[in-house]
Design a protein around this motif. Structure first.
Motif, PDB file in Angstrom:
ATOM      1  N   UNK A 132       0.833  -1.197   0.000  1.00  0.00           N
ATOM      2  CA  UNK A 132       0.000   0.000   0.000  1.00  0.00           C
ATOM      3  C   UNK A 132       0.873   1.255   0.000  1.00  0.00           C
ATOM      4  N   UNK A 133       0.452   2.294  -0.696  1.00  0.00           N
ATOM      5  CA  UNK A 133       1.228   3.532  -0.682  1.00  0.00           C
ATOM      6  C   UNK A 133       1.225   4.214   0.691  1.00  0.00           C
ATOM      7  N   UNK A 140       9.503   4.646   5.903  1.00  0.00           N
ATOM      8  CA  UNK A 140       9.895   3.817   7.055  1.00  0.00           C
ATOM      9  C   UNK A 140       9.174   4.214   8.342  1.00  0.00           C
ATOM     10  N   UNK A 141       8.897   5.498   8.518  1.00  0.00           N
ATOM     11  CA  UNK A 141       8.197   5.958   9.722  1.00  0.00           C
ATOM     12  C   UNK A 141       6.819   5.315   9.827  1.00  0.00           C
ATOM     13  N   UNK A 142       6.084   5.290   8.735  1.00  0.00           N
ATOM     14  CA  UNK A 142       4.747   4.693   8.737  1.00  0.00           C
ATOM     15  C   UNK A 142       4.826   3.180   8.889  1.00  0.00           C
ATOM     16  N   UNK A 143       5.796   2.561   8.239  1.00  0.00           N
ATOM     17  CA  UNK A 143       5.941   1.108   8.325  1.00  0.00           C
ATOM     18  C   UNK A 143       6.249   0.673   9.747  1.00  0.00           C
ATOM     19  N   UNK A 200       4.948  -1.255  15.219  1.00  0.00           N
ATOM     20  CA  UNK A 200       5.027  -1.072  16.673  1.00  0.00           C
ATOM     21  C   UNK A 200       3.645  -1.116  17.313  1.00  0.00           C
ATOM     22  N   UNK A 201       2.695  -0.435  16.719  1.00  0.00           N
ATOM     23  CA  UNK A 201       1.331  -0.448  17.253  1.00  0.00           C
ATOM     24  C   UNK A 201       0.741  -1.855  17.162  1.00  0.00           C
TER      25      UNK A 201
END
Length: 71
Positions: free
Chosen positions: A29-30, A35-38, A43-44
């Motif tokens: 998915x875009x 890396x921050x979003x991944x 982590x969540x």
């Protein structure tokens, strides 16, 4: 550590946690190109799976919330 997460809460946490891990590492998915979003989604997802497995949520303890009937 006292139990404060009920059955329905545990199931929802496990489903959403597994879903976030899938989105983070196995989907293209875009939304998770950075890396921050991944790693944020991963982590969540890990936290949700851990609280589901341990039947204990530290935030619920602080706020005095219990979603289980027998605790």
């Amino acid at each position: 550590m006292t139990t404060n997460v009920g059955i329905i809460d545990r199931i929802l946490r496990a489903v959403f946690g597994a879903g976030l891990l899938y989105i983070a590492f196995l989907s293209s998915l875009p939304l998770v190109e950075t890396p921050f979003a991944t790693y944020g989604a991963a982590l969540i997802g890990i936290v949700l799976l851990a609280t589901s497995a341990l039947k204990m949520c530290p935030l619920y303890s602080i706020l005095g919330i219990k979603t289980c009937r027998t605790c």
